[in-house]
Scaffold this active site. Structure first.
Site, PDB file in Angstrom:
ATOM      1  N   LYS A  26      -5.723   2.960   7.296  1.00  0.00           N
ATOM      2  CA  LYS A  26      -6.891   2.246   7.824  1.00  0.00           C
ATOM      3  C   LYS A  26      -6.596   0.746   7.900  1.00  0.00           C
ATOM      4  O   LYS A  26      -5.804   0.237   7.106  1.00  0.00           O
ATOM      5  CB  LYS A  26      -8.135   2.529   6.971  1.00  0.00           C
ATOM      6  CG  LYS A  26      -8.107   1.931   5.552  1.00  0.00           C
ATOM      7  CD  LYS A  26      -8.649   0.492   5.532  1.00  0.00           C
ATOM      8  CE  LYS A  26      -8.443  -0.165   4.227  1.00  0.00           C
ATOM      9  NZ  LYS A  26      -8.810  -1.586   4.206  1.00  0.00           N
ATOM     10  N   ASP A  63     -11.239  -6.147   6.208  1.00  0.00           N
ATOM     11  CA  ASP A  63     -10.188  -5.237   5.753  1.00  0.00           C
ATOM     12  C   ASP A  63     -10.689  -4.411   4.566  1.00  0.00           C
ATOM     13  O   ASP A  63     -10.592  -3.181   4.585  1.00  0.00           O
ATOM     14  CB  ASP A  63      -8.919  -6.008   5.389  1.00  0.00           C
ATOM     15  CG  ASP A  63      -7.791  -5.087   4.977  1.00  0.00           C
ATOM     16  OD1 ASP A  63      -7.141  -4.512   5.862  1.00  0.00           O
ATOM     17  OD2 ASP A  63      -7.555  -4.938   3.752  1.00  0.00           O
ATOM     18  N   SER A  95      11.426   0.412   7.867  1.00  0.00           N
ATOM     19  CA  SER A  95      10.894  -0.879   7.436  1.00  0.00           C
ATOM     20  C   SER A  95      11.954  -1.948   7.631  1.00  0.00           C
ATOM     21  O   SER A  95      13.141  -1.696   7.401  1.00  0.00           O
ATOM     22  CB  SER A  95      10.486  -0.822   5.962  1.00  0.00           C
ATOM     23  OG  SER A  95      10.056  -2.088   5.505  1.00  0.00           O
ATOM     24  N   ARG A  96      11.522  -3.125   8.025  1.00  0.00           N
ATOM     25  CA  ARG A  96      12.469  -4.232   8.167  1.00  0.00           C
ATOM     26  C   ARG A  96      12.876  -4.810   6.825  1.00  0.00           C
ATOM     27  O   ARG A  96      13.946  -5.391   6.687  1.00  0.00           O
ATOM     28  CB  ARG A  96      11.859  -5.335   9.033  1.00  0.00           C
ATOM     29  CG  ARG A  96      11.740  -4.979  10.506  1.00  0.00           C
ATOM     30  CD  ARG A  96      11.091  -6.082  11.301  1.00  0.00           C
ATOM     31  NE  ARG A  96       9.705  -6.285  10.897  1.00  0.00           N
ATOM     32  CZ  ARG A  96       8.900  -7.207  11.412  1.00  0.00           C
ATOM     33  NH1 ARG A  96       9.366  -8.037  12.345  1.00  0.00           N
ATOM     34  NH2 ARG A  96       7.654  -7.315  11.015  1.00  0.00           N
ATOM     35  N   ILE A 143       0.829  -1.203   0.000  1.00  0.00           N
ATOM     36  CA  ILE A 143       0.000   0.000   0.000  1.00  0.00           C
ATOM     37  C   ILE A 143       0.865   1.256   0.000  1.00  0.00           C
ATOM     38  O   ILE A 143       0.514   2.275  -0.609  1.00  0.00           O
ATOM     39  CB  ILE A 143      -0.985   0.003   1.199  1.00  0.00           C
ATOM     40  CG1 ILE A 143      -2.028   1.116   1.040  1.00  0.00           C
ATOM     41  CG2 ILE A 143      -0.249   0.149   2.519  1.00  0.00           C
ATOM     42  CD1 ILE A 143      -2.937   0.942  -0.140  1.00  0.00           C
TER      43      ILE A 143
END
Length: 311
Positions: A93, A171, A39-40, A17
């Protein structure tokens, strides 16, 4: 380099996303520069990239706004730390895994004097605000929601959505509920629900909700992740003055079958314009009614087991 008129932004969670929507919307917009990424697994070219969220908080105190694009089950702790560090926070969201988390974040942000923006991207679709305006003052007789899509197409390899706290079919379904609560005044009430759980999953693959508006108009919703072929994201509102239909997730608005509004997708561009407006005016926007409807669906829902889902 960020110009004085633009806002330096950190983006946490460089997944699908973020790459599909958040990064291009900021790059094309007039308000934000993504100067930090956390971010990993993912990186953003041209940004200062961190794999540790705590390290970012310690080393980049010059950044004052952050966009959280992580799954909801880890978002509460991240948002809590960001608020404590004085960040203005945008949350993808659903904004949190539970109502308790969401309300706690709202209280923390208010006490800290920072901006909290709980985004519902479907509310920013082309037809939603015109639909709200058209419905204003009309008597709503009935609402029918049909939200059916192919989970394999839209959520490939995202195992977290099937785990506890992952929301399952809600979702995408919460997108419909976010539009519903934007265009229908007052509180929406869930009367009962039917939830279909694959025998090998912890979250539902389909759901039927029977609801009503604050004025008593019936509202029915059908959510399903097993749709093949054309995808369906429709909301139909019957009123005393005609029939309104939002199609393609709110991108198109029809009144009595006549197309009124259409256009290219601008949902996330509008989200970031709204975030910039909130930051500059020092106001929050944290409406959790769509999340409450999902919680109420689980509270009132009858559980039905269906065949296993194999991706």
């Amino acid at each position: 380099m960020t110009t004085p008129s633009r806002i330096a932004l950190a983006l946490a969670g460089v997944g699908k996303i973020a790459r599909d929507q958040h990064i291009p919307s900021c790059a094309e917009g007039a308000d934000f520069d993504i100067t930090v990424a956390i971010s990993r697994n993912g990186r953003i070219d041209g940004a200062d990239n961190f794999t540790s969220y705590d390290e970012f908080l310690e080393k980049r105190r010059d950044i004052r706004a952050i966009s959280l694009c992580t799954p909801p089950d880890v978002r509460f702790e991240m948002a809590k730390k960001a608020i404590a560090s004085g960040f203005d926070v945008l949350m993808e969201k659903p904004p949190a895994a539970t109502i308790g988390e969401a309300e706690a974040l709202r209280e923390l942000a208010e006490k800290a004097g920072v901006v909290l923006f709980a985004t519902w991207h479907s509310r920013f679709a082309n037809g939603v605000e015109p639909a709200r305006q058209w419905l204003d003052g009309k008597t709503i007789r009935k609402v029918e929601i049909t939200w059916k899509e192919d989970v394999r197409r839209w959520h490939p390899g995202q195992a977290w959505i099937w785990e506890a706290g992952g929301f399952g079919v809600f979702d995408p379904g919460i997108n419909a509920l976010s539009i519903l609560t934007a265009i229908i005044p007052g509180q929406t009430i869930v009367e009962k629900a039917s939830l279909a759980f694959p025998e090998n999953r912890q979250q539902p693959i389909a759901a039927s909700l029977k609801m009503k508006s604050a004025e008593g108009a019936p509202i029915n919703a059908e959510f399903d992740w097993r749709q093949e072929g054309p995808q369906t994201w429709d909301i139909v509102v019957e009123t005393n003055s005609g029939l309104l239909r939002l199609a393609k997730g709110g991108a198109e608005l029809y009144i009595d079958g006549e197309l009124q509004v259409e256009g290219p997708d601008r949902e996330y561009a509008r989200i970031y314009s709204r975030f910039a407006e909130l930051i500059r005016s020092r106001r929050s926007d944290a409406d959790f009614q769509p999340l409450r409807l999902v919680a109420d669906a689980f509270l009132t829902g009858e559980r039905h087991t269906v065949e296993a889902f194999i991706e």
